[in-house]
Write a protein that holds these residues in place. Sequence first.
Motif, mmCIF file in Angstrom:
data_model
loop_
_atom_site.group_PDB
_atom_site.id
_atom_site.type_symbol
_atom_site.label_atom_id
_atom_site.label_comp_id
_atom_site.label_asym_id
_atom_site.label_seq_id
_atom_site.Cartn_x
_atom_site.Cartn_y
_atom_site.Cartn_z
ATOM 1 N N GLY A 39 0.811 -1.238 -0.079
ATOM 2 C CA GLY A 39 0.158 -0.106 -0.092
ATOM 3 C C GLY A 39 0.916 1.407 0.123
ATOM 4 N N ARG A 40 1.993 1.331 0.772
ATOM 5 C CA ARG A 40 2.841 2.516 0.613
ATOM 6 C C ARG A 40 3.349 2.681 -0.720
ATOM 7 N NH1 ARG A 40 4.425 0.516 5.967
ATOM 8 N NH2 ARG A 40 6.039 -0.800 5.183
ATOM 9 N N LYS A 77 1.645 3.608 -3.014
ATOM 10 C CA LYS A 77 0.570 4.476 -3.578
ATOM 11 C C LYS A 77 1.285 5.751 -3.819
ATOM 12 C CE LYS A 77 -1.667 6.155 0.573
ATOM 13 N NZ LYS A 77 -0.673 5.654 1.710
ATOM 14 N N TYR A 84 -14.772 4.931 0.542
ATOM 15 C CA TYR A 84 -13.765 5.677 0.125
ATOM 16 C C TYR A 84 -14.193 6.644 -1.043
ATOM 17 C CZ TYR A 84 -11.052 2.381 2.911
ATOM 18 O OH TYR A 84 -10.523 1.451 3.738
ATOM 19 N N ILE A 97 -7.429 9.266 -3.716
ATOM 20 C CA ILE A 97 -8.289 8.288 -2.840
ATOM 21 C C ILE A 97 -8.163 8.918 -1.635
ATOM 22 C CG2 ILE A 97 -7.518 6.155 -4.206
ATOM 23 C CD1 ILE A 97 -5.359 5.717 -2.237
ATOM 24 N N VAL A 113 -8.127 0.071 5.537
ATOM 25 C CA VAL A 113 -7.383 1.042 4.544
ATOM 26 C C VAL A 113 -6.204 0.504 3.983
ATOM 27 C CG1 VAL A 113 -6.232 2.112 6.527
ATOM 28 C CG2 VAL A 113 -6.757 3.447 4.598
ATOM 29 N N TYR A 114 -5.371 -0.269 4.665
ATOM 30 C CA TYR A 114 -3.986 -0.682 4.121
ATOM 31 C C TYR A 114 -4.468 -1.994 3.061
ATOM 32 C CZ TYR A 114 -2.357 0.638 8.450
ATOM 33 O OH TYR A 114 -1.927 1.761 9.543
ATOM 34 N N GLU A 171 -5.927 0.419 0.063
ATOM 35 C CA GLU A 171 -4.645 0.971 -0.657
ATOM 36 C C GLU A 171 -3.616 0.035 -1.538
ATOM 37 O OE1 GLU A 171 -3.973 4.857 2.172
ATOM 38 O OE2 GLU A 171 -2.722 3.026 2.388
#
Length: 210
Positions: free
Chosen positions: A15-16, A18, A73, A87, A181-182, A185
């Motif tokens: 996810g990071r 993104k 979302y 997002i 959320v993780y 994403e």
Amino acid sequence: MVQGEFLWHWVRVLGRLKHKVISWPEEEYNHSGRTILLTVDGIDFRTYERSTDDYNVDRKQYSHKFHHGALKYEIGVDAFLPKIVWIHGPWRAGMHDRAIFAEGGGLREKIPEGKVVICDRVYKDSKYKDNDELMLPCVGDSSGLFTFKSRLRSRHESLNGRLKDYRILFDTYHHNPDNHVYAFEAVAVLVQYAMDHGHPIFEANTVPPE
């Protein structure tokens, strides 16, 4: 081949990414001649229903799309490129899409003056009189503009469908709510990478009608 917290560690790592593949094209949106920038829509994902001290379900968590508890979302998709540019979330599903759009520090504040985003009729809310940034469906549109806006909204729904191709977002979510959320994403990153490498969503039109 991992599970539990080890699995969520790698979901968070994915996810990071993104920040590498999902970004707001500020220079393009501020200085290009484009008037229509993107489409915006809220998307709900089913979650288990939380109870409260007074009710057996949390009504603010209730999604009218599913008649079930959910998280929401906000997603923005470039109008001319197969690109997720925004997002925002999660929000409890009972929150109105228009309220999320108008939230301080949210998407509305990023839209440059004179630019617009395409949305559906749910964004028409009597509590918000100023709709300068939003282009809703309109019976007064020309045939060409009506078709153009309709195809833009359809391609956004196509993107939403790709997110729900992943079982973690399609099935009712029963894990730690703080981890949702993780998962979202991570899936958004995977969908964007797929669009970047041979599987784009269809184009609405090459040039919007006058």
